[in-house]
Write a protein that holds these residues in place. Structure first.
Motif, PDB file in Angstrom:
ATOM      1  N   ILE A 129       3.099  21.218  -0.369  1.00  0.00           N
ATOM      2  CA  ILE A 129       2.789  19.864   0.121  1.00  0.00           C
ATOM      3  C   ILE A 129       2.117  19.053  -0.990  1.00  0.00           C
ATOM      4  CG2 ILE A 129       1.428  18.539   1.794  1.00  0.00           C
ATOM      5  CD1 ILE A 129       1.618  20.978   3.682  1.00  0.00           C
ATOM      6  N   LYS A 130       1.183  19.688  -1.666  1.00  0.00           N
ATOM      7  CA  LYS A 130       0.447  18.980  -2.732  1.00  0.00           C
ATOM      8  C   LYS A 130       1.382  18.573  -3.861  1.00  0.00           C
ATOM      9  CE  LYS A 130      -3.847  21.386  -1.999  1.00  0.00           C
ATOM     10  NZ  LYS A 130      -4.726  22.386  -2.596  1.00  0.00           N
ATOM     11  N   GLU A 131       2.316  19.450  -4.167  1.00  0.00           N
ATOM     12  CA  GLU A 131       3.264  19.136  -5.235  1.00  0.00           C
ATOM     13  C   GLU A 131       4.054  17.868  -4.875  1.00  0.00           C
ATOM     14  OE1 GLU A 131       5.730  22.476  -6.409  1.00  0.00           O
ATOM     15  OE2 GLU A 131       7.150  21.015  -7.240  1.00  0.00           O
ATOM     16  N   TYR A 132       4.400  17.749  -3.585  1.00  0.00           N
ATOM     17  CA  TYR A 132       5.151  16.563  -3.153  1.00  0.00           C
ATOM     18  C   TYR A 132       4.324  15.288  -3.329  1.00  0.00           C
ATOM     19  CZ  TYR A 132       7.311  13.057  -0.209  1.00  0.00           C
ATOM     20  OH  TYR A 132       7.855  11.883   0.246  1.00  0.00           O
ATOM     21  N   PHE A 133       3.056  15.345  -2.898  1.00  0.00           N
ATOM     22  CA  PHE A 133       2.241  14.120  -2.934  1.00  0.00           C
ATOM     23  C   PHE A 133       1.656  13.824  -4.323  1.00  0.00           C
ATOM     24  CE2 PHE A 133       1.791  14.898   1.771  1.00  0.00           C
ATOM     25  CZ  PHE A 133       2.378  13.706   2.162  1.00  0.00           C
ATOM     26  N   ASN A 134       1.684  14.841  -5.191  1.00  0.00           N
ATOM     27  CA  ASN A 134       0.944  14.771  -6.454  1.00  0.00           C
ATOM     28  C   ASN A 134       1.184  13.523  -7.304  1.00  0.00           C
ATOM     29  OD1 ASN A 134      -1.064  16.058  -7.681  1.00  0.00           O
ATOM     30  ND2 ASN A 134       0.133  17.842  -8.306  1.00  0.00           N
ATOM     31  N   ASP A 135       2.454  13.148  -7.462  1.00  0.00           N
ATOM     32  CA  ASP A 135       2.751  12.033  -8.374  1.00  0.00           C
ATOM     33  C   ASP A 135       3.045  10.747  -7.621  1.00  0.00           C
ATOM     34  OD1 ASP A 135       5.066  12.784  -7.174  1.00  0.00           O
ATOM     35  OD2 ASP A 135       6.268  12.952  -8.999  1.00  0.00           O
ATOM     36  N   LYS A 136       2.599  10.659  -6.349  1.00  0.00           N
ATOM     37  CA  LYS A 136       2.978   9.489  -5.535  1.00  0.00           C
ATOM     38  C   LYS A 136       1.887   8.415  -5.482  1.00  0.00           C
ATOM     39  CE  LYS A 136       6.873  11.416  -3.784  1.00  0.00           C
ATOM     40  NZ  LYS A 136       6.917  12.724  -4.413  1.00  0.00           N
ATOM     41  N   ASN A 137       0.737   8.705  -6.054  1.00  0.00           N
ATOM     42  CA  ASN A 137      -0.376   7.743  -6.057  1.00  0.00           C
ATOM     43  C   ASN A 137      -0.751   7.250  -4.666  1.00  0.00           C
ATOM     44  OD1 ASN A 137      -1.001   7.629  -8.810  1.00  0.00           O
ATOM     45  ND2 ASN A 137       0.857   6.406  -9.148  1.00  0.00           N
ATOM     46  N   ILE A 138      -0.835   8.157  -3.703  1.00  0.00           N
ATOM     47  CA  ILE A 138      -1.178   7.731  -2.347  1.00  0.00           C
ATOM     48  C   ILE A 138      -2.645   7.300  -2.284  1.00  0.00           C
ATOM     49  CG2 ILE A 138       0.607   8.997  -1.098  1.00  0.00           C
ATOM     50  CD1 ILE A 138      -1.386  11.239  -0.578  1.00  0.00           C
ATOM     51  N   GLU A 139      -2.882   6.236  -1.478  1.00  0.00           N
ATOM     52  CA  GLU A 139      -4.245   5.696  -1.364  1.00  0.00           C
ATOM     53  C   GLU A 139      -5.007   6.341  -0.211  1.00  0.00           C
ATOM     54  OE1 GLU A 139      -4.010   1.196  -1.732  1.00  0.00           O
ATOM     55  OE2 GLU A 139      -1.918   1.813  -2.054  1.00  0.00           O
ATOM     56  N   ALA A 140      -4.293   6.901   0.723  1.00  0.00           N
ATOM     57  CA  ALA A 140      -4.912   7.612   1.854  1.00  0.00           C
ATOM     58  C   ALA A 140      -3.856   8.534   2.437  1.00  0.00           C
ATOM     59  CB  ALA A 140      -5.382   6.615   2.917  1.00  0.00           C
ATOM     60  N   MET A 151       0.836  -1.201   0.000  1.00  0.00           N
ATOM     61  CA  MET A 151       0.000   0.000   0.000  1.00  0.00           C
ATOM     62  C   MET A 151       0.877   1.259   0.000  1.00  0.00           C
ATOM     63  SD  MET A 151      -3.334   0.075   2.362  1.00  0.00           S
ATOM     64  CE  MET A 151      -2.988  -1.345   3.352  1.00  0.00           C
ATOM     65  N   VAL A 152       0.398   2.294  -0.632  1.00  0.00           N
ATOM     66  CA  VAL A 152       1.144   3.563  -0.630  1.00  0.00           C
ATOM     67  C   VAL A 152       0.360   4.571   0.199  1.00  0.00           C
ATOM     68  CG1 VAL A 152       2.202   5.357  -2.042  1.00  0.00           C
ATOM     69  CG2 VAL A 152       1.928   3.047  -2.984  1.00  0.00           C
ATOM     70  N   ILE A 153       0.919   4.922   1.337  1.00  0.00           N
ATOM     71  CA  ILE A 153       0.221   5.794   2.283  1.00  0.00           C
ATOM     72  C   ILE A 153       0.966   7.118   2.406  1.00  0.00           C
ATOM     73  CG2 ILE A 153      -0.647   5.959   4.657  1.00  0.00           C
ATOM     74  CD1 ILE A 153      -1.611   3.374   3.739  1.00  0.00           C
ATOM     75  N   GLY A 154       0.218   8.208   2.386  1.00  0.00           N
ATOM     76  CA  GLY A 154       0.809   9.517   2.609  1.00  0.00           C
ATOM     77  C   GLY A 154       0.674   9.901   4.074  1.00  0.00           C
ATOM     78  N   ALA A 155       1.686  10.568   4.606  1.00  0.00           N
ATOM     79  CA  ALA A 155       1.636  11.022   6.008  1.00  0.00           C
ATOM     80  C   ALA A 155       2.145  12.452   6.072  1.00  0.00           C
ATOM     81  CB  ALA A 155       2.497  10.115   6.883  1.00  0.00           C
ATOM     82  N   ASN A 176      -9.000  13.406  -3.309  1.00  0.00           N
ATOM     83  CA  ASN A 176     -10.177  12.532  -3.295  1.00  0.00           C
ATOM     84  C   ASN A 176      -9.886  11.142  -2.710  1.00  0.00           C
ATOM     85  OD1 ASN A 176     -12.862  12.125  -3.704  1.00  0.00           O
ATOM     86  ND2 ASN A 176     -12.612  11.397  -5.818  1.00  0.00           N
ATOM     87  N   ILE A 177      -9.225  11.134  -1.551  1.00  0.00           N
ATOM     88  CA  ILE A 177      -8.876   9.893  -0.855  1.00  0.00           C
ATOM     89  C   ILE A 177      -9.249  10.052   0.620  1.00  0.00           C
ATOM     90  CG2 ILE A 177      -6.952   9.111  -2.328  1.00  0.00           C
ATOM     91  CD1 ILE A 177      -5.056  10.612  -0.419  1.00  0.00           C
ATOM     92  N   PRO A 178      -9.316   8.926   1.378  1.00  0.00           N
ATOM     93  CA  PRO A 178      -9.560   9.071   2.824  1.00  0.00           C
ATOM     94  C   PRO A 178      -8.448   9.882   3.488  1.00  0.00           C
ATOM     95  CG  PRO A 178      -9.761   6.767   2.129  1.00  0.00           C
ATOM     96  CD  PRO A 178      -9.187   7.520   0.960  1.00  0.00           C
ATOM     97  N   VAL A 179      -8.843  10.791   4.377  1.00  0.00           N
ATOM     98  CA  VAL A 179      -7.861  11.620   5.097  1.00  0.00           C
ATOM     99  C   VAL A 179      -8.102  11.455   6.606  1.00  0.00           C
ATOM    100  CG1 VAL A 179      -7.001  13.965   5.524  1.00  0.00           C
ATOM    101  CG2 VAL A 179      -7.705  13.313   3.213  1.00  0.00           C
ATOM    102  N   GLY A 180      -7.161  10.808   7.279  1.00  0.00           N
ATOM    103  CA  GLY A 180      -7.234  10.665   8.744  1.00  0.00           C
ATOM    104  C   GLY A 180      -6.644  11.903   9.391  1.00  0.00           C
ATOM    105  N   PHE A 181      -7.175  12.256  10.569  1.00  0.00           N
ATOM    106  CA  PHE A 181      -6.788  13.538  11.176  1.00  0.00           C
ATOM    107  C   PHE A 181      -6.792  13.420  12.685  1.00  0.00           C
ATOM    108  CE2 PHE A 181      -8.202  18.119  12.042  1.00  0.00           C
ATOM    109  CZ  PHE A 181      -6.977  18.685  11.715  1.00  0.00           C
TER     110      PHE A 181
END
Ligand code: ADP
Ligand code: ZN
Length: 290
Positions: free
Chosen positions: A42-53, A1-5, A96-101
């Motif tokens: 921040i968005k630029e960093y995550f943009n091409d990473k295909n994070i699932e959440a 899984m590819v998760i963003g934090a 458009n992915i789940p965002v935990g907070f």
């Protein structure tokens, strides 16, 4: 899984990519300026990473009430550009992915409870003593949110009779944070915390306040382990000083195994600085419902 934090801090944003085992594959740090300047980076960093959440651990105050119109916002904060900032909405709309907070300290606690010192323990407490003071609480296996979230850095405590420092909290002056956070130490002694290492009086006083606060948390919450982090706790001698002061405050009252082994009860973070970002990974996983 590819998760963003994402760890949202007062001075920097840590962005990372991890997996479901909490393994961090890569991470970067971006200075915290304002939503207008910092979100695009921040968005630029995550943009091409295909994070699932995405999981976000954030400084407070934040709205964690899912029924509230401002759920996912940073609300009241001395950091003015960040007031009333819809941080969860910002990333939900973009990816458009789940965002935990959750709070930064709850995230750190979750990291430690999943992969670190509090693994398998249902009642745990994490405290950071850095630019501010905050605690995260795990009670019977759940992170405590309640009315808002614990704001236990701001508890009122007994000032040491020899300490006439006024305190720096903009809301309460001499609350715990106002007397003992990193900037309070620097303001009282006129020197940076790291440069005070050899001055025993500084750490005796600091331990007096930390132990007082911990004793109150212990009496109220009955944690089974306490993890201490943040810049001030880099002064490792504080652990021993805190243990001794706690024994004095406690006298012969609490006689549990934990109190008989304070070295194993009040400990540094096992994840060595990665607890916050690993906790954010876990927040994302939890939000995915898996
Ligand atoms: P933040 O709370 O902003 O995430 P930190 O946890 O690193 O950041 O805490 C920063 C505070 O800790 C500052 O006030 C700094 O002076 C203090 N600090 C950092 N390193 C040390 C050290 N080695 N000894 C004592 N205080 C320190
Ligand atoms: Zn305060």
């Amino acid at each position: 899984m590819v998760i963003g934090a994402l760890e949202v801090g007062g001075t920097k944003m840590v962005c990372a990519i991890g997996d479901e085992n909490g393994i961090i594959k890569e991470q970067i740090s971006i200075p915290t300026v304002s939503p207008e300047k910092t979100f695009p980076e921040i968005k630029e960093y995550f943009n091409d990473k295909n994070i699932e959440a995405l999981g976000i651990g954030c400084f407070g105050q934040i709205d964690l009430n899912r029924d509230s119109k401002t759920y996912g916002y940073i609300t009241e904060t001395p950091k003015i550009p960040w007031r009333n900032c819809d941080i969860v909405g910002e990333f939900k709309r973009s990816f458009n992915i789940p965002v935990g907070f959750d709070t930064d300290v709850n995230a750190s606690l979750l990291g430690e409870a999943t992969w670190g010192a509090a693994r398998g323990i249902k009642n745990a407490l994490y405290m950071t003593i850095g630019t501010g003071i905050g605690i995260g609480v795990l009670a019977e296996g759940s992170l405590v949110h309640g009315m808002l979230h614990p704001e236990a850095g701001h508890i009122l405590l007994r000032q040491h009779p020899d300490d006439n420092f006024k305190g720096i909290c903009p809301y309460h002056k001499n609350c715990f944070e106002g007397l003992a956070c990193g900037p309070a130490v620097e303001s009282r002694w006129g020197v940076k915390g790291a440069d005070l290492a050899g001055n025993d009086s500084v750490w005796e006083l600091e331990a007096y306040y930390i132990a007082q606060a911990l004793y109150d948390y212990i009496l109220v919450l009955s944690p089974e382990i306490i993890i201490l982090g943040g810049g001030i706790m880099k002064q490792e001698k504080l652990f021993g000083l805190i243990h001794r002061k706690l024994e004095i405050f406690n006298g012969s009252y609490l006689l549990t195994g934990e109190f008989k082994n304070l070295n194993g009860y009040i400990v540094p973070a096992a994840l060595k600085g990665d607890q916050g970002i690993m906790g954010a990974i876990k927040l994302a996983i939890n939000e995915m419902g898996i």
